[in-house]
Design an enzyme around this catalytic site. Structure first.
Site, PDB file in Angstrom:
ATOM      1  CG  ASP A 172      35.196  48.566  43.544  1.00 29.65           C
ATOM      2  OD1 ASP A 172      34.481  47.665  43.041  1.00 29.65           O
ATOM      3  OD2 ASP A 172      36.250  48.324  44.147  1.00 29.65           O
ATOM      4  CG  HIS A 258      34.779  45.090  36.180  1.00 26.82           C
ATOM      5  ND1 HIS A 258      35.710  44.063  36.300  1.00 26.82           N
ATOM      6  CD2 HIS A 258      35.505  46.213  35.988  1.00 26.82           C
ATOM      7  CE1 HIS A 258      36.925  44.557  36.179  1.00 26.82           C
ATOM      8  NE2 HIS A 258      36.832  45.862  35.992  1.00 26.82           N
TER       9      HIS A 258
END
Length: 371
Positions: A172, A258
């Site tokens: 992330d 994502h």
């Protein structure tokens, strides 16, 4: 350029054993807390939280979180909080319970305390909740009026969590600098609706630099369940630096990709940061970054165990139809892909996804690794 805006949590506390301080750190927020968390998070922390609150005369009501940050769960928990006339909300656990607590607190106009038990996302520091459907498909972003009042990170708890969580957090955080840089070059507005400050951009870059230098050492430490100095640095990168970096500089292709991949059910068992990791590779391929940069990212991913191929994010059979659906979802109006410094069409993204997958697959083959 117009007004620059930077936002951050009111207070950030990090260290081994920090959870024991929650009562002292949160006592100014009220005398009645609503604490939500998953079963594993509650089992490791409930006793410590209860004891610390008791010392400061804070009453705590505990409730289990059902696992998905979706409207029915937010409304269920909000009703319990309202029925008990709570004065502040506490989230103990991972990104979904954190986003749920932030949403409840915002809807009730109450303070919120965040206690991440894993360093898997940058959710703890942000004024944003990612809302999903009950089936786990991305629904929308809920932009909140303010950041958390207190973020308390106990690294001794995080170091004992499965290492995959920390690695996912690195995935992330890996996107933070590339997305911040893309947004700066496109003059895209950040989450609070302004432009990036030099401070936020510098923190996004620092996030990347810490990962490159300390990521592998932190992973090795957490495999042994210990909070070494490298773990402290990487937890701060995953949580604080990535949080401020993404929120005050902006998100772009990596996170949009994502969100697009959530429409494929086979990716649902893959963690957020793992999908973002592959999204980052697609992002830098789409931007035509140098081979040196692409190789540095792949080296890092393979070293710590992050995905660089479609197969590694669960897409074993990447048919053109499937990937075009992902590309079309990612390029819908209002999606973060439109923060890139050039127009991105579904066909461009389709090509970049397959190109990134080919580059990642070839990289693994050349090193004799399983593809």
């Amino acid at each position: 350029m117009g007004t620059k805006v930077m936002i951050s949590p009111s207070k950030y506390v990090q260290g081994a054993g920090a959870l024991a301080e929650i009562g002292a750190q949160a006592k100014h927020l009220g005398k009645k807390a609503f604490v939500i968390g998953g079963k594993r998070a509650m089992s490791t922390s409930k006793g410590i939280v209860e004891e610390s609150f008791k010392k400061e005369g804070i009453e705590a009501i505990f409730e289990h979180f059902n696992g998905e940050c979706c409207d029915p769960e937010i409304n269920r928990l909000k009703k319990i909080a309202e029925d008990n006339a709570i004065e502040f909300v506490v989230a103990v656990g991972g990104g979904k319970v954190i986003d749920t607590a932030k949403a409840i607190a915002a809807m009730m106009g109450k303070p919120v305390v965040i206690v991440p038990t894993i360093a898997a996302t940058d959710a703890p520091c942000s004024a944003l909740s990612v809302i999903y459907t009950e089936d786990g498909v991305f629904d929308r972003y809920f932009v909140l009026p303010k950041n958390p009042d207190l973020v308390l990170v106990d690294t001794s708890i995080i170091a004992k969590a499965p290492v995959r969580f920390l690695v996912s957090g690195m995935g992330d955080a890996l996107a933070t600098w590339f997305e911040a840089d893309s947004c700066f070059r496109s003059s895209a507005k950040n989450l609070p609706g302004g432009y990036s400050t030099a401070t936020a951009l510098s923190l996004a870059r620092l996030c990347y630099d810490i990962l490159m230098e300390y990521g592998k050492m932190a992973k090795l430490s957490v495999e042994k369940g210990v909070a070494s100095p490298a773990v402290e640095k990487v937890v701060e990168a995953n949580t604080l630096l990535s949080g401020i970096g993404f929120e005050s500089s902006g998100l772009a292709a990596a996170h949009a990709i994502h969100d697009g991949f959530t429409i494929l059910e086979e990716t649902h068992s893959v963690y957020h940061g793992e999908k973002v990791s592959f999204g980052t590779l697609v992002h830098i391929v789409l931007e035509d970054r140098s081979w040196e940069q692409i190789e540095e990212v792949m080296n890092f991913c393979v070293e710590v165990g992050l995905p660089i191929t479609l197969k590694q994010i669960g897409v074993v059979d990447p048919t053109p139809e499937k990937i075009m659906k992902v590309a079309e979802k990612t390029c819908e109006p209002g999606m973060l892909i439109h923060n890139m410094p050039f127009e991105v069409t579904p066909k461009m993204l389709f090509d970049a996804i397959f190109a990134a997958d080919a580059i990642g697959t070839n990289y693994l083959k050349e090193r004799g690794m399983e593809v």
